[in-house]
Motif scaffolding. Structure first.
Motif, PDB file in Angstrom:
ATOM      1  N   LYS A   7       0.833  -1.200   0.000  1.00 19.27           N
ATOM      2  CA  LYS A   7       0.000   0.000   0.000  1.00 19.27           C
ATOM      3  C   LYS A   7       0.866   1.247   0.000  1.00 19.27           C
ATOM      4  O   LYS A   7       1.934   1.278   0.615  1.00 19.27           O
ATOM      5  CB  LYS A   7      -0.924   0.012   1.223  1.00 19.27           C
ATOM      6  N   GLN A   8       0.401   2.250  -0.710  1.00 19.19           N
ATOM      7  CA  GLN A   8       1.067   3.550  -0.675  1.00 19.19           C
ATOM      8  C   GLN A   8       0.023   4.643  -0.890  1.00 19.19           C
ATOM      9  O   GLN A   8      -1.066   4.386  -1.396  1.00 19.19           O
ATOM     10  CB  GLN A   8       2.163   3.644  -1.728  1.00 19.19           C
ATOM     11  N   LYS A   9       0.384   5.842  -0.490  1.00 16.59           N
ATOM     12  CA  LYS A   9      -0.571   6.941  -0.587  1.00 16.59           C
ATOM     13  C   LYS A   9      -0.580   7.531  -1.999  1.00 16.59           C
ATOM     14  O   LYS A   9       0.464   7.776  -2.597  1.00 16.59           O
ATOM     15  CB  LYS A   9      -0.232   8.033   0.424  1.00 16.59           C
ATOM     16  N   ALA A  10      -1.789   7.719  -2.494  1.00 15.43           N
ATOM     17  CA  ALA A  10      -1.979   8.355  -3.793  1.00 15.43           C
ATOM     18  C   ALA A  10      -1.913   9.871  -3.612  1.00 15.43           C
ATOM     19  O   ALA A  10      -1.951  10.377  -2.483  1.00 15.43           O
ATOM     20  CB  ALA A  10      -3.322   7.940  -4.373  1.00 15.43           C
ATOM     21  N   PRO A  11      -1.777  10.630  -4.718  1.00 15.57           N
ATOM     22  CA  PRO A  11      -1.727  12.096  -4.609  1.00 15.57           C
ATOM     23  C   PRO A  11      -2.912  12.712  -3.871  1.00 15.57           C
ATOM     24  O   PRO A  11      -2.788  13.779  -3.254  1.00 15.57           O
ATOM     25  CB  PRO A  11      -1.708  12.545  -6.082  1.00 15.57           C
ATOM     26  N   ASP A  12      -4.064  12.012  -3.910  1.00  9.89           N
ATOM     27  CA  ASP A  12      -5.237  12.563  -3.220  1.00  9.89           C
ATOM     28  C   ASP A  12      -5.258  12.206  -1.743  1.00  9.89           C
ATOM     29  O   ASP A  12      -6.200  12.538  -1.025  1.00  9.89           O
ATOM     30  CB  ASP A  12      -6.526  12.081  -3.895  1.00  9.89           C
ATOM     31  N   GLY A  13      -4.221  11.485  -1.277  1.00  6.89           N
ATOM     32  CA  GLY A  13      -4.123  11.134   0.127  1.00  6.89           C
ATOM     33  C   GLY A  13      -4.691   9.778   0.485  1.00  6.89           C
ATOM     34  O   GLY A  13      -4.493   9.292   1.604  1.00  6.89           O
ATOM     35  N   ASN A  14      -5.390   9.150  -0.438  1.00  3.54           N
ATOM     36  CA  ASN A  14      -5.959   7.835  -0.172  1.00  3.54           C
ATOM     37  C   ASN A  14      -4.899   6.743  -0.381  1.00  3.54           C
ATOM     38  O   ASN A  14      -3.975   6.888  -1.180  1.00  3.54           O
ATOM     39  CB  ASN A  14      -7.151   7.560  -1.104  1.00  3.54           C
ATOM     40  N   GLU A  15      -5.053   5.643   0.345  1.00  3.67           N
ATOM     41  CA  GLU A  15      -4.154   4.507   0.183  1.00  3.67           C
ATOM     42  C   GLU A  15      -4.598   3.644  -0.982  1.00  3.67           C
ATOM     43  O   GLU A  15      -5.791   3.363  -1.143  1.00  3.67           O
ATOM     44  CB  GLU A  15      -4.098   3.660   1.456  1.00  3.67           C
ATOM     45  N   VAL A  16      -3.638   3.240  -1.808  1.00  3.55           N
ATOM     46  CA  VAL A  16      -3.932   2.370  -2.936  1.00  3.55           C
ATOM     47  C   VAL A  16      -2.977   1.175  -2.887  1.00  3.55           C
ATOM     48  O   VAL A  16      -1.876   1.256  -2.337  1.00  3.55           O
ATOM     49  CB  VAL A  16      -3.779   3.107  -4.281  1.00  3.55           C
ATOM     50  N   VAL A  17      -3.416   0.066  -3.463  1.00  2.21           N
ATOM     51  CA  VAL A  17      -2.591  -1.134  -3.540  1.00  2.21           C
ATOM     52  C   VAL A  17      -1.775  -1.079  -4.827  1.00  2.21           C
ATOM     53  O   VAL A  17      -2.327  -0.880  -5.912  1.00  2.21           O
ATOM     54  CB  VAL A  17      -3.454  -2.403  -3.508  1.00  2.21           C
ATOM     55  N   VAL A  18      -0.474  -1.264  -4.701  1.00  2.00           N
ATOM     56  CA  VAL A  18       0.405  -1.234  -5.864  1.00  2.00           C
ATOM     57  C   VAL A  18       1.214  -2.518  -5.919  1.00  2.00           C
ATOM     58  O   VAL A  18       1.476  -3.165  -4.906  1.00  2.00           O
ATOM     59  CB  VAL A  18       1.361  -0.021  -5.824  1.00  2.00           C
ATOM     60  N   ALA A  19       1.608  -2.905  -7.126  1.00  2.00           N
ATOM     61  CA  ALA A  19       2.427  -4.098  -7.334  1.00  2.00           C
ATOM     62  C   ALA A  19       3.861  -3.672  -7.639  1.00  2.00           C
ATOM     63  O   ALA A  19       4.099  -2.811  -8.487  1.00  2.00           O
ATOM     64  CB  ALA A  19       1.865  -4.924  -8.480  1.00  2.00           C
TER      65      ALA A  19
END
Length: 217
Positions: free
Chosen positions: A40-52
């Motif tokens: 997980k990492q934070k997207a520019p909008d501040g929300n957490e997103v799952v990344v590979a």
């Protein structure tokens, strides 16, 4: 996912999860052919997103090693698996002495020719006797290995995987799932079909129309 829940998970796999994954041992992920990590990492909008993320140290489905070490206990095996010195690409952990000496030759090749749930075919080229490690769970109750059609011994490797001794030269290797229960079931099924066929033939012979047309038999 190598750490997900499965009701059919083998005990040896669960033990590796508890003894190695819990310690953050990424070398186990490498030997299990894990190509991507999910995080997980934070997207520019501040929300957490799952990344590979690509695993740069992932090992292939099958590979040759330089050497092996023989472990005489489970504690010793896990001690090696979790040590900083052990590298799965170079050293295989076996539970018995291999039948032949081996090494990894320069210029050797290993390629997967066919991969299915019940059969795996591999092509190898090596100038000296070598140990081939397959990134598949060790399961002696059904899985057999063949080199050019001749059955060969399968070694429990790195507590979790399989390996075989491959002589020098070019070879066609097959791992086949051939459980005894399947062979027994197939024999019973074949016998049942034969018995059914005989009963049908007997029934036809005794049918009045057959007797009238062809006479008593």
């Amino acid at each position: 996912a190598v750490t997900g829940y499965s009701p059919a998970k083998l005990m040896i796999y669960q033990e590796v999860i508890e003894s190695c994954f819990a310690k953050g041992n990424r070398k186990i992920f490498n030997m299990l052919n894990v190509k991507y990590y999910l995080g997980k990492q934070k997207a520019p909008d501040g929300n957490e997103v799952v990344v590979a993320q690509l695993n740069p140290d992932v090992l292939p489905r099958a590979w040759l090693v330089d050497t092996s070490v023989v472990s005489t206990s489970k504690a010793q095996t896990f001690g090696i698996l979790n040590s900083d010195q052990w590298q799965p690409a170079r050293t295989a952990i076996l539970e018995k002495e291999p039948s032949s000496r081996f090494t990894k030759p320069a210029g050797s090749t290993v390629s997967i020719a066919h991969y299915a749930s019940s059969e795996i075919s591999i092509k190898t080229t090596n100038s000296v006797t070598s140990l081939l490690v397959l990134s598949e769970i060790y399961y002696p109750a059904g899985w057999n290995a063949y080199i050019d059609g001749k059955q060969t011994e399968v070694y429990k490797t790195n507590y979790l995987l399989r390996s075989i001794i491959v002589p020098s030269g070019e070879h066609a290797i097959q791992f086949k799932f051939e459980p005894a229960s399947y062979e027994k079931g197939a024999a019973i099924s074949q016998g049942a079909w034969i018995l059914t066929g005989l009963m049908l033939v007997i029934g036809l012979i005794r049918h009045p129309w057959v007797k009238e047309r062809f006479g008593k038999m």
